[in-house]
Enzyme design. Structure first.
Site, short mmCIF file in Angstrom:
data_model
loop_
_atom_site.label_atom_id
_atom_site.label_comp_id
_atom_site.label_asym_id
_atom_site.label_seq_id
_atom_site.Cartn_x
_atom_site.Cartn_y
_atom_site.Cartn_z
CG ASN A 16 3.57 4.84 5.05
OD1 ASN A 16 2.52 4.74 5.68
ND2 ASN A 16 4.72 5.13 5.64
CG ASN B 48 7.26 6.94 7.76
OD1 ASN B 48 6.25 7.53 7.36
ND2 ASN B 48 7.19 5.83 8.49
CG ASP C 253 5.93 7.79 11.45
OD1 ASP C 253 5.45 8.24 10.40
OD2 ASP C 253 5.47 6.77 12.01
NE ARG D 186 -0.52 0.59 5.01
CZ ARG D 186 0.17 1.61 5.51
NH1 ARG D 186 0.40 2.69 4.77
NH2 ARG D 186 0.64 1.57 6.74
#
Length: 294
Positions: free
Chosen positions: A103, A148, A198, A101
């Site tokens: 991100n 990220n 992150d 998927r």
């Protein structure tokens, strides 16, 4: 850890809050709950937040113009009409791979859009980072576990990205005119314990504001990787920041309750909520995405 004035922007809890961004032309903040397929729209001037249900698992977006957004989803990139929410597929993205998927993603100052993909269960090395440049998608990096912290220096000559699975923040030299790499990435920051690297955003002075998943905070780094500040966030799994407000001095931060048991939730009462930190930053406007010209 530094305490700054902090408010709850949205008390609705996100399973996996991510993809925070801000449109200064409408004074609107946007972010996603990836797992629950929801898009949040917060009109800062009125204090009203609208939650849009999505048919796809969206994770990030960029503004195209006053009427359209480019929404990043698990199977592709969609042009979204901001007036009625209608979406049209623009480009496929790993649509033939049900294990992955989308991100993290950010728009480079040139209008090129960097987009990360990952395994749906964070499988090691299953992710990649792509660039959408002049309407064409190209793969920049692969064998990434959790992409990220995609963000860029103010002049567009440096790009940053992280693999949260390795807990390393990388820097790479870029062509400022295209947003594409012109060198090899090198490690800038490596964390050992205390949470994971992150989402991130860069301010007008080139400082990197990075959410630390599992650390309940925002870390601020210099372009040389020096750790400058740590600001508390009232949720342990802080995930993605964005500068907001007409002077871009405040920081929106999303969070998540993904993977938390009931005891962990009770110990973290603001889990999954979305916050505003009054950080007195010198933020930067998010660039618009540039699509292929006719």
């Amino acid at each position: 850890m530094e305490e700054v004035p902090t408010t709850v922007l949205c008390s609705e809890r996100c399973h996996l809050g991510e993809g925070a961004t801000y449109d200064a032309t409408t004074d609107t903040a946007w972010w996603f709950d990836i797992v629950e397929r929801r898009l949040f729209e917060a009109r800062l001037g009125t204090g009203r937040t609208t939650i849009h249900s999505l048919d796809v698992m969206g994770s990030a977006l960029g503004r195209i113009d006053a009427h359209r957004q480019l929404l990043v989803a698990a199977d592709g990139l969609y042009v979204r009409d901001t007036a009625d929410g209608r979406m049209a597929l623009y480009r496929r993205l790993e649509a033939d791979n049900a294990a992955t998927r989308s991100n993290d993603a950010r728009v480079h100052p040139s209008g090129t859009f960097w987009i990360g993909t990952m395994g749906r269960h964070a499988e090691r090395g299953l992710g990649a980072i792509y660039a959408l440049h002049r309407g064409e998608l190209s793969r920049l990096y692969d064998h990434i576990t959790i992409p990220n912290a995609i963000c860029f220096s103010p002049d567009g000559t440096v790009g940053y990205f992280a693999d949260t699975g390795e807990n390393v923040l990388f820097r790479v030299e870029l062509d400022a005119a295209t947003g594409l790499p012109c060198g090899e990435p090198s490690a800038l920051v490596t964390r050992r314990g205390g949470g994971g690297i992150d989402g991130a955003v860069v301010d007008a002075d080139g400082l990197i504001w990075n959410a630390r998943w599992g650390g309940g905070c925002i870390d601020v780094y210099s372009p040389q990787g020096e750790h400058l500040r740590t600001l508390r966030v009232p949720a342990r799994q802080s995930s993605c920041p964005a500068f907001i407000g007409q002077d871009l001095s405040r920081l929106l931060v999303t969070s998540a309750w993904q993977g938390m048991g009931e005891d962990a939730k009770r110990a973290d009462p603001d889990h999954g909520r979305t916050f505003v930190l009054d950080v007195a930053a010198r933020g930067r406007l998010e660039p618009d995405v540039k699509l292929a010209t006719a």
